[in-house]
Motif scaffolding. Structure first.
Motif, mmCIF file in Angstrom:
data_model
loop_
_atom_site.group_PDB
_atom_site.id
_atom_site.type_symbol
_atom_site.label_atom_id
_atom_site.label_comp_id
_atom_site.label_asym_id
_atom_site.label_seq_id
_atom_site.Cartn_x
_atom_site.Cartn_y
_atom_site.Cartn_z
ATOM 1 N N ALA A 95 0.821 -1.213 0.000
ATOM 2 C CA ALA A 95 0.000 0.000 0.000
ATOM 3 C C ALA A 95 0.856 1.263 0.000
ATOM 4 O O ALA A 95 0.542 2.234 -0.708
ATOM 5 N N GLU A 96 1.942 1.272 0.782
ATOM 6 C CA GLU A 96 2.773 2.467 0.858
ATOM 7 C C GLU A 96 3.448 2.765 -0.480
ATOM 8 O O GLU A 96 3.600 3.933 -0.862
ATOM 9 N N LEU A 97 3.834 1.727 -1.195
ATOM 10 C CA LEU A 97 4.445 1.929 -2.502
ATOM 11 C C LEU A 97 3.404 2.446 -3.494
ATOM 12 O O LEU A 97 3.699 3.313 -4.328
ATOM 13 N N ARG A 98 2.195 1.939 -3.404
ATOM 14 C CA ARG A 98 1.120 2.437 -4.275
ATOM 15 C C ARG A 98 0.908 3.932 -4.079
ATOM 16 O O ARG A 98 0.827 4.691 -5.044
ATOM 17 N N LEU A 99 0.837 4.354 -2.838
ATOM 18 C CA LEU A 99 0.613 5.766 -2.541
ATOM 19 C C LEU A 99 1.777 6.627 -3.020
ATOM 20 O O LEU A 99 1.592 7.742 -3.512
ATOM 21 N N LEU A 100 2.983 6.099 -2.891
ATOM 22 C CA LEU A 100 4.165 6.827 -3.354
ATOM 23 C C LEU A 100 4.106 7.027 -4.867
ATOM 24 O O LEU A 100 4.365 8.131 -5.372
ATOM 25 N N LEU A 101 3.760 5.989 -5.606
ATOM 26 C CA LEU A 101 3.705 6.091 -7.064
ATOM 27 C C LEU A 101 2.618 7.057 -7.515
ATOM 28 O O LEU A 101 2.796 7.796 -8.496
ATOM 29 N N GLU A 102 1.507 7.080 -6.805
ATOM 30 C CA GLU A 102 0.456 8.051 -7.126
ATOM 31 C C GLU A 102 0.958 9.482 -6.897
ATOM 32 O O GLU A 102 0.647 10.393 -7.673
ATOM 33 N N THR A 103 1.728 9.674 -5.848
ATOM 34 C CA THR A 103 2.265 10.996 -5.549
ATOM 35 C C THR A 103 3.253 11.442 -6.627
ATOM 36 O O THR A 103 3.227 12.591 -7.080
ATOM 37 N N VAL A 104 4.125 10.537 -7.053
ATOM 38 C CA VAL A 104 5.070 10.854 -8.126
ATOM 39 C C VAL A 104 4.314 11.216 -9.408
ATOM 40 O O VAL A 104 4.660 12.182 -10.103
ATOM 41 N N ALA A 105 3.275 10.458 -9.709
ATOM 42 C CA ALA A 105 2.488 10.723 -10.915
ATOM 43 C C ALA A 105 1.816 12.096 -10.857
ATOM 44 O O ALA A 105 1.756 12.815 -11.861
ATOM 45 N N ARG A 106 1.314 12.467 -9.681
ATOM 46 C CA ARG A 106 0.703 13.795 -9.537
ATOM 47 C C ARG A 106 1.747 14.894 -9.704
ATOM 48 O O ARG A 106 1.480 15.937 -10.305
ATOM 49 N N ALA A 107 2.945 14.663 -9.186
ATOM 50 C CA ALA A 107 4.015 15.641 -9.359
ATOM 51 C C ALA A 107 4.339 15.813 -10.842
ATOM 52 O O ALA A 107 4.567 16.937 -11.313
ATOM 53 N N CYS A 108 4.344 14.717 -11.584
ATOM 54 C CA CYS A 108 4.611 14.795 -13.023
ATOM 55 C C CYS A 108 3.526 15.595 -13.745
ATOM 56 O O CYS A 108 3.812 16.295 -14.726
ATOM 57 N N GLN A 109 2.285 15.496 -13.279
ATOM 58 C CA GLN A 109 1.225 16.316 -13.853
ATOM 59 C C GLN A 109 1.527 17.799 -13.682
ATOM 60 O O GLN A 109 1.332 18.592 -14.604
ATOM 61 N N HIS A 110 2.009 18.168 -12.503
ATOM 62 C CA HIS A 110 2.352 19.570 -12.249
ATOM 63 C C HIS A 110 3.518 20.023 -13.124
ATOM 64 O O HIS A 110 3.524 21.148 -13.640
ATOM 65 N N ILE A 111 4.516 19.136 -13.278
ATOM 66 C CA ILE A 111 5.657 19.477 -14.138
ATOM 67 C C ILE A 111 5.181 19.652 -15.573
ATOM 68 O O ILE A 111 5.620 20.570 -16.283
ATOM 69 N N ALA A 112 4.276 18.782 -16.010
ATOM 70 C CA ALA A 112 3.747 18.863 -17.376
ATOM 71 C C ALA A 112 3.101 20.215 -17.640
ATOM 72 O O ALA A 112 3.230 20.781 -18.737
ATOM 73 N N ILE A 113 2.408 20.760 -16.649
ATOM 74 C CA ILE A 113 1.769 22.072 -16.809
ATOM 75 C C ILE A 113 2.821 23.149 -17.064
ATOM 76 O O ILE A 113 2.670 23.987 -17.960
ATOM 77 N N SER A 114 3.908 23.113 -16.282
ATOM 78 C CA SER A 114 4.974 24.099 -16.471
ATOM 79 C C SER A 114 5.642 23.940 -17.832
ATOM 80 O O SER A 114 5.930 24.931 -18.513
ATOM 81 N N VAL A 115 5.871 22.690 -18.240
ATOM 82 C CA VAL A 115 6.489 22.437 -19.539
ATOM 83 C C VAL A 115 5.595 22.973 -20.657
ATOM 84 O O VAL A 115 6.067 23.622 -21.600
ATOM 85 N N ASN A 116 4.298 22.705 -20.570
ATOM 86 C CA ASN A 116 3.371 23.105 -21.626
ATOM 87 C C ASN A 116 3.209 24.619 -21.728
ATOM 88 O O ASN A 116 2.951 25.150 -22.806
ATOM 89 N N LYS A 117 3.366 25.325 -20.622
ATOM 90 C CA LYS A 117 3.255 26.789 -20.671
ATOM 91 C C LYS A 117 4.428 27.418 -21.398
ATOM 92 O O LYS A 117 4.288 28.440 -22.067
ATOM 93 N N GLY A 118 5.608 26.814 -21.267
ATOM 94 C CA GLY A 118 6.768 27.320 -21.981
ATOM 95 C C GLY A 118 7.025 28.793 -21.716
ATOM 96 O O GLY A 118 7.041 29.255 -20.578
ATOM 97 N N ALA A 119 7.168 29.539 -22.799
ATOM 98 C CA ALA A 119 7.473 30.966 -22.679
ATOM 99 C C ALA A 119 6.364 31.727 -21.954
ATOM 100 O O ALA A 119 6.625 32.745 -21.307
ATOM 101 N N LEU A 120 5.122 31.247 -22.046
ATOM 102 C CA LEU A 120 4.007 31.922 -21.377
ATOM 103 C C LEU A 120 4.159 31.883 -19.862
ATOM 104 O O LEU A 120 3.665 32.765 -19.160
ATOM 105 N N GLY A 121 4.839 30.847 -19.367
ATOM 106 C CA GLY A 121 5.049 30.718 -17.926
ATOM 107 C C GLY A 121 6.416 31.218 -17.486
ATOM 108 O O GLY A 121 6.797 31.048 -16.320
ATOM 109 N N GLU A 122 7.166 31.793 -18.425
ATOM 110 C CA GLU A 122 8.509 32.325 -18.155
ATOM 111 C C GLU A 122 9.417 31.261 -17.532
ATOM 112 O O GLU A 122 10.158 31.527 -16.588
#
Length: 342
Positions: free
Chosen positions: A21-48
């Protein structure tokens, strides 16, 4: 009905007994972090977020703004959940123990927060690579301080590994030791949906990936292999090869997982004291395990990458991975050269 990442992981935990269970929760957390990184990547120059941060990491490489942003996102997302004892990043000098104000878990997380930084400003695919180890603990009743030594485990001891590629689609590739699965981010719903199971790399291929501009610096076995590929149908291989090189390990490995191929980042003569360019703990081990789980192979030219015993956190290594028969050929050429040089 679409299967979400959460549902997939819960089913692995519940029915397969393959995921604590603890590993499952960790992987979900990493995946959510990647979603946040994806937002910054997609903004590109618009997000400075484009351009250099005018700083260097522990390897002496100039950091991009997104390198630092991605690193901070992964740390902030993972340090408070109670699943980790410590983290290590390609962008940090040493490990990041979980602060005492948070509960400490039994896992260790390693990551390359943004692989392929040279491609950020030209809008070419980049990604995040991660690896999970279990913290060594001789006495489960005693919580000992985490040290760098705890991280120095062979890649064969990984309990989970994966990457997120930020391309036309944002895709998460994952293994927990039961094959490779892929999830695609549904941006409208904000969820990861299963899009491919049981990923398999063909044993044979007609594609190779290597930085050809370094040819003059390669060792003889690598030159021999690439020369044979370039000879095409008229040569000893009897078939024409195509070369692909994206300069982002995530993107090159993703292509190999999807359709086969071989990726090489070998030792070369420019820095003969270094065994290679890529990092064993943050890149070669997680990617090597993913490739093996998909039926491919991964070596340093002479031995299986996952069997290498690390001696330092930022250790470098030569990498040859992908379609099994091609990797075995390159490895055989290295071993043959070693015998003739004795």
């Amino acid at each position: 009905m679409s299967i979400t990442l959460t549902r997939y992981l819960i089913e692995q935990q519940r029915t397969q007994g393959a995921l604590p269970a603890e590993l499952r929760l960790l992987l979900e957390t990493v995946a959510r972090a990647c979603q946040h990184i994806a937002i910054s990547v997609n903004k590109g120059a618009l997000g400075e977020v484009l351009g250099s941060a005018d700083t260097e990491n522990v390897q002496g490489e100039v950091q991009k703004k997104l390198d630092i942003i991605a690193n901070e996102v992964l740390i902030d997302a993972n340090e408070w959940g109670g699943h980790l004892a410590a983290m290590a990043s390609e962008e940090m000098d040493t490990i990041h123990p979980i602060p005492h104000r948070y509960p400490q878990g039994e896992y260790l997380l390693l990551f390359d927060p943004l692989d392929g930084s040279s491609n950020i400003d030209v809008n070419v695919s980049i990604g995040t690579i991660f690896s999970v180890l279990k913290k060594p603990n001789d006495d489960p009743n005693v919580i000992e301080p985490v040290s760098e030594q705890d991280f120095l485990q062979p890649g064969a001891q990984q309990v989970a590994a994966g990457y997120c590629i930020y391309g036309p689609q944002t895709t998460l590739a994952l293994t927990v030791g039961r094959g490779v699965v892929m999830f695609t981010l549904d941006r409208e719903q904000g969820v990861w949906l299963l899009t491919q199971e049981n990923v398999q790399i063909p044993a044979d291929t007609k594609e190779f990936a290597i930085n050809m501009s370094n040819m003059r610096h390669w060792d003889t076995p690598v030159k021999r292999y690439v020369d044979e590929c370039l000879q095409g149908k008229e040569g000893v291989r009897g078939k024409d090869f195509n070369m692909r090189w994206i300069a982002s390990m995530v993107a090159d490995v993703h292509r190999i997982l999807m359709r086969g191929g071989i990726f090489m980042y070998p030792w070369d003569k420019r820095e003969p004291h270094k065994p290679g360019k890529l990092r064993l703990m943050y890149e070669a081990n997680p990617m090597g395990w993913l490739v093996e789980q998909a039926g491919g192979a991964a070596t340093n030219g002479r031995q299986r990458i996952l069997d290498i015993a690390p001696t330092e956190l930022h250790q470098r290594v030569s990498v040859v991975l992908g379609s099994k028969n091609e990797v075995e050929r390159v490895t055989a050429y290295h071993l043959e050269a070693d015998k003739t040089s004795v």
